[in-house]
Each structure stands twice: as structure tokens, then as C-alpha cells.
Design a protein around this motif. Structure first.
Motif, PDB file in Angstrom:
ATOM      1  N   ILE A  49       1.189  -0.101  -4.842  1.00 21.55           N
ATOM      2  CA  ILE A  49       2.346   0.398  -5.586  1.00 21.55           C
ATOM      3  C   ILE A  49       3.442  -0.672  -5.541  1.00 21.55           C
ATOM      4  O   ILE A  49       3.319  -1.682  -4.845  1.00 21.55           O
ATOM      5  CB  ILE A  49       2.891   1.718  -4.990  1.00 21.55           C
ATOM      6  CG1 ILE A  49       3.106   1.612  -3.467  1.00 21.55           C
ATOM      7  CG2 ILE A  49       1.906   2.847  -5.267  1.00 21.55           C
ATOM      8  CD1 ILE A  49       4.331   0.927  -3.005  1.00 21.55           C
ATOM      9  N   ALA A  50       4.487  -0.454  -6.307  1.00 24.66           N
ATOM     10  CA  ALA A  50       5.692  -1.271  -6.201  1.00 24.66           C
ATOM     11  C   ALA A  50       6.779  -0.394  -5.607  1.00 24.66           C
ATOM     12  O   ALA A  50       6.893   0.777  -5.960  1.00 24.66           O
ATOM     13  CB  ALA A  50       6.115  -1.805  -7.555  1.00 24.66           C
ATOM     14  N   ALA A  69       0.858  -1.190   0.000  1.00 23.94           N
ATOM     15  CA  ALA A  69       0.000   0.000   0.000  1.00 23.94           C
ATOM     16  C   ALA A  69       0.894   1.239   0.000  1.00 23.94           C
ATOM     17  O   ALA A  69       1.929   1.285   0.668  1.00 23.94           O
ATOM     18  CB  ALA A  69      -0.904  -0.004   1.222  1.00 23.94           C
ATOM     19  N   ALA A  70       0.477   2.259  -0.748  1.00 28.65           N
ATOM     20  CA  ALA A  70       1.299   3.466  -0.898  1.00 28.65           C
ATOM     21  C   ALA A  70       1.631   4.110   0.440  1.00 28.65           C
ATOM     22  O   ALA A  70       2.754   4.588   0.653  1.00 28.65           O
ATOM     23  CB  ALA A  70       0.586   4.464  -1.803  1.00 28.65           C
ATOM     24  N   ASP A  71       0.654   4.128   1.359  1.00 25.36           N
ATOM     25  CA  ASP A  71       0.901   4.828   2.620  1.00 25.36           C
ATOM     26  C   ASP A  71       1.973   4.153   3.461  1.00 25.36           C
ATOM     27  O   ASP A  71       2.611   4.800   4.286  1.00 25.36           O
ATOM     28  CB  ASP A  71      -0.398   4.972   3.419  1.00 25.36           C
ATOM     29  CG  ASP A  71      -0.974   3.647   3.826  1.00 25.36           C
ATOM     30  OD1 ASP A  71      -0.761   3.237   4.965  1.00 25.36           O
ATOM     31  OD2 ASP A  71      -1.633   3.012   2.996  1.00 25.36           O
ATOM     32  N   HIS A  72       2.199   2.846   3.249  1.00 27.95           N
ATOM     33  CA  HIS A  72       3.278   2.176   3.981  1.00 27.95           C
ATOM     34  C   HIS A  72       4.619   2.823   3.655  1.00 27.95           C
ATOM     35  O   HIS A  72       5.462   3.041   4.537  1.00 27.95           O
ATOM     36  CB  HIS A  72       3.346   0.692   3.585  1.00 27.95           C
ATOM     37  CG  HIS A  72       2.184  -0.111   4.048  1.00 27.95           C
ATOM     38  ND1 HIS A  72       1.910  -1.366   3.562  1.00 27.95           N
ATOM     39  CD2 HIS A  72       1.219   0.149   4.954  1.00 27.95           C
ATOM     40  CE1 HIS A  72       0.825  -1.842   4.145  1.00 27.95           C
ATOM     41  NE2 HIS A  72       0.394  -0.933   4.997  1.00 27.95           N
ATOM     42  N   ILE A  73       4.808   3.117   2.377  1.00 27.50           N
ATOM     43  CA  ILE A  73       6.076   3.716   1.959  1.00 27.50           C
ATOM     44  C   ILE A  73       6.157   5.169   2.409  1.00 27.50           C
ATOM     45  O   ILE A  73       7.209   5.626   2.879  1.00 27.50           O
ATOM     46  CB  ILE A  73       6.243   3.607   0.432  1.00 27.50           C
ATOM     47  CG1 ILE A  73       6.045   2.154  -0.026  1.00 27.50           C
ATOM     48  CG2 ILE A  73       7.620   4.121   0.020  1.00 27.50           C
ATOM     49  CD1 ILE A  73       6.936   1.147   0.664  1.00 27.50           C
ATOM     50  N   VAL A  74       5.050   5.895   2.291  1.00 22.76           N
ATOM     51  CA  VAL A  74       5.025   7.283   2.761  1.00 22.76           C
ATOM     52  C   VAL A  74       5.423   7.338   4.231  1.00 22.76           C
ATOM     53  O   VAL A  74       6.271   8.152   4.640  1.00 22.76           O
ATOM     54  CB  VAL A  74       3.626   7.910   2.567  1.00 22.76           C
ATOM     55  CG1 VAL A  74       3.571   9.296   3.230  1.00 22.76           C
ATOM     56  CG2 VAL A  74       3.282   8.018   1.083  1.00 22.76           C
TER      57      VAL A  74
END
Length: 297
Positions: free
Chosen positions: A187-188, A60-65
Motif C-alpha cells: 500500500i501507500a 506492507a499493509a499490516d505495518h500501518i495497521v
């Protein structure tokens, strides 16, 4: 042939392009041998990626954010993958949102990306975080089993688990799209040091993934795409067909690996509202499109 070690949290329709790329030898044609590993936990996935256990992860995108903003992580988003489409599936006796007060809801992790969306959906329907309990269970498959067994009262499920649950008489109270329709979900991501040392592998993998998404969206491949999902997830044809039609209707997969930048801004907005991050977020430190740009030629 170069090998890339990828990590997913669980088997589901969200991995459809990966299944296609492997079965149709699209990755092989691009000179890439793709190793797929299932972590069953978003935290475990990200921890292992930072340790170098895996080269690339679908998350999930928020994990990376969160990792970049709060922990100064070396991870970054290299490709947009999918719009999140999770339905809140509840036990047969839970028919409306207010019935969830005092109940147990299954999540991957309490601070995971889709727990964040579930919390937003509940809040938009006047059910506050103090009125229910999140139970950490891992990926969609484990949450599905816990729901069927009566161990939890509801959970976010994606296809095909949500479809299977509804056919068994469980209720669908709505999806994350009901409260946040524009959102960059899956996302990747990779570590910047690995990406710099392995640019050719990165570009060729992304090129193969983009080609697999293009193959999925070709109407002539509908029948075979459904068979690919059946073979990989062991589904009944009816369920696989419903999943395919939904993914086509909502254009779930990002085309050409492009990141939905306005959707990513919405991710940051939701995270700030729910106290997941503090202060300004420089998205240029969160994603790098140079590899997907090269993959598109």
C-alpha cells in the motif's frame, strides 16, 4: 513543480509503476517531481515517515495497521498498490517444508509484514515458529545475496530475485498465495497532518501512479515495460519477461489505486491469529480513500 519524497524498502519489480512514471514523465506531466529513497528496512522507513523525513512510503499493509492500532500512529493508508507475491526460495538441499526445521530463514524484520505471511505459510505446512529461526536482513536484495552466499537456508523473495535464484538451482516451495490468496499486500501510506497540508501534491502523485499502472497493463506496452525493468534493475531479458508475464497473469498491481477491503480484513485476521494486534480494529482509522477518489476524478 512540487516535490514529494517517497520511501521504498528496496529496488524490485514491485516498484515497476514508479519506474514507468519516472521514465515516461507521467509524474512530471501531473506537476510532481518524485524523489525515491531506499531505506533497506521497514522499521526505518516507518520511523522516518513519522518523523517527516519522507512524505509517502510504500509498505506492507499490516505495518500501518499495527502502527495505528498498537501505537496510535498518525499514518494512514491512502492507496492500494499490490497483491503480495512472494515465493519461498530455499537452498538446493531444502526440497520440502519439513527440511526447514532447525534452519535459518531470512526476513526483512522479524515482525514485518512479509515475515507474517512467511510464518503463516510455514504453519499451514506444519512447520511451527519454534522449529526455525528468523534472521533479520533487510530488503529482498540483501536476502537474495545472503541466500546465494549460504548464510541462510531460505527466504521469501519477489520478482526478479526469486526467478534469478531458481535459475541458479535454488528451490521454490510455494508462495504466500498458496495459503492466503486474498490479501492486501503493498500500500501507500502518509501522515494525516502532511496529507491535509499537501492535498494537491497527494492527489496529483496518486493520479500519476494510477496512470503508470494503466500504462503497465496496456498490452501494447509489454515490450517497453520489460525494457523499463531491465534498465532500472539491470536484469537479463529472460528474467524481466518472466516477471512481466507473472505480474500480468496474477494482476499484481491494484488498478485505480483501489484498496482490496476484503484483503485488508484478511490482513487483520492473520495479524490477530499470530498475536500482532489485540482487540477490535476499526479500519476507518487505518485508511482514507478520499485522496485516491479525487485522483481518479
Amino acid at each position: 513543480m512540487k516535490t514529494i519524497k517517497t520511501a521504498i524498502i528496496s529496488d524490485s519489480a514491485s516498484n515497476w509503476p514508479i519506474y514507468i512514471g519516472l521514465e515516461k514523465n507521467i509524474f512530471t506531466k501531473n506537476g510532481i517531481d518524485v524523489e525515491v529513497n531506499i531505506t533497506n528496512s521497514s522499521k526505518q522507513q516507518l520511523d522516518d515517515m513519522e518523523k517527516g523525513v519522507y512524505d509517502l512510503g510504500f509498505a506492507a499493509a499490516d505495518h500501518i495497521v499495527k502502527r495505528v492500532v498498537n501505537n496510535k500512529s498518525e499514518l494512514f493508508i491512502c492507496m492500494g498498490v499490490a497483491l503480495p507475491f512472494y515465493n519461498l526460495i530455499t537452498s538446493p538441499n531444502i526440497k520440502v517444508f519439513c527440511d526447514l526445521r532447525g534452519k535459518k530463514l531470512g526476513v526483512d524484520g522479524k515482525n514485518s509484514g512479509y515475515a507474517l505471511l512467511l510464518e503463516a505459510l510455514l504453519e499451514s505446512n506444519n512447520v511451527l515458529s519454534s522449529e526455525y529461526t528468523f534472521v533479520e536482513l533487510g530488503g529482498s536484495g540483501k536476502r537474495f545475496k545472503a541466500l546465494i552466499a549460504g548464510e541462510i537456508d531460505g527466504t521469501f523473495l519477489d520478482a526478479p530475485s526469486d526467478i534469478e535464484a531458481e535459475l541458479k538451482g535454488f528451490n521454490n516451495l510455494g508462495s504466500n498465495l498458496d495459503c492466503i490468496p486474498n490479501y492486501q499486500g503493498r500500500i501507500a501510506a502518509v501522515k494525516s497532518s502532511w496529507a491535509m497540508e499537501n492535498e494537491e501534491i497527494m492527489v496529483n502523485f496518486i493520479a500519476g501512479y494510477i496512470e503508470s499502472v494503466d500504462w503497465f497493463y496496456n498490452p501494447q506496452n509489454r515490450s517497453e515495460a520489460i525494457k523499463v525493468l531491465i534498465r532500472n534493475l539491470g536484469l537479463a531479458e529472460e528474467i524481466a519477461e518472466k516477471a512481466y508475464d507473472r505480474y500480468i497473469k496474477y494482476k499484481i498491481f491494484n488498478e485505480k489505486g483501489i484498496i482490496n477491503e476484503s484483503g485488508l480484513n484478511e490482513v487483520v485476521k492473520v495479524m490477530g491469529k499470530l498475536g500482532q494486534i489485540n482487540g477490535e480494529v476499526d479500519l476507518k482509522k487505518v485508511y482514507n480513500l478520499s485522496y485516491s477518489n479525487k485522483a481518479r476524478g
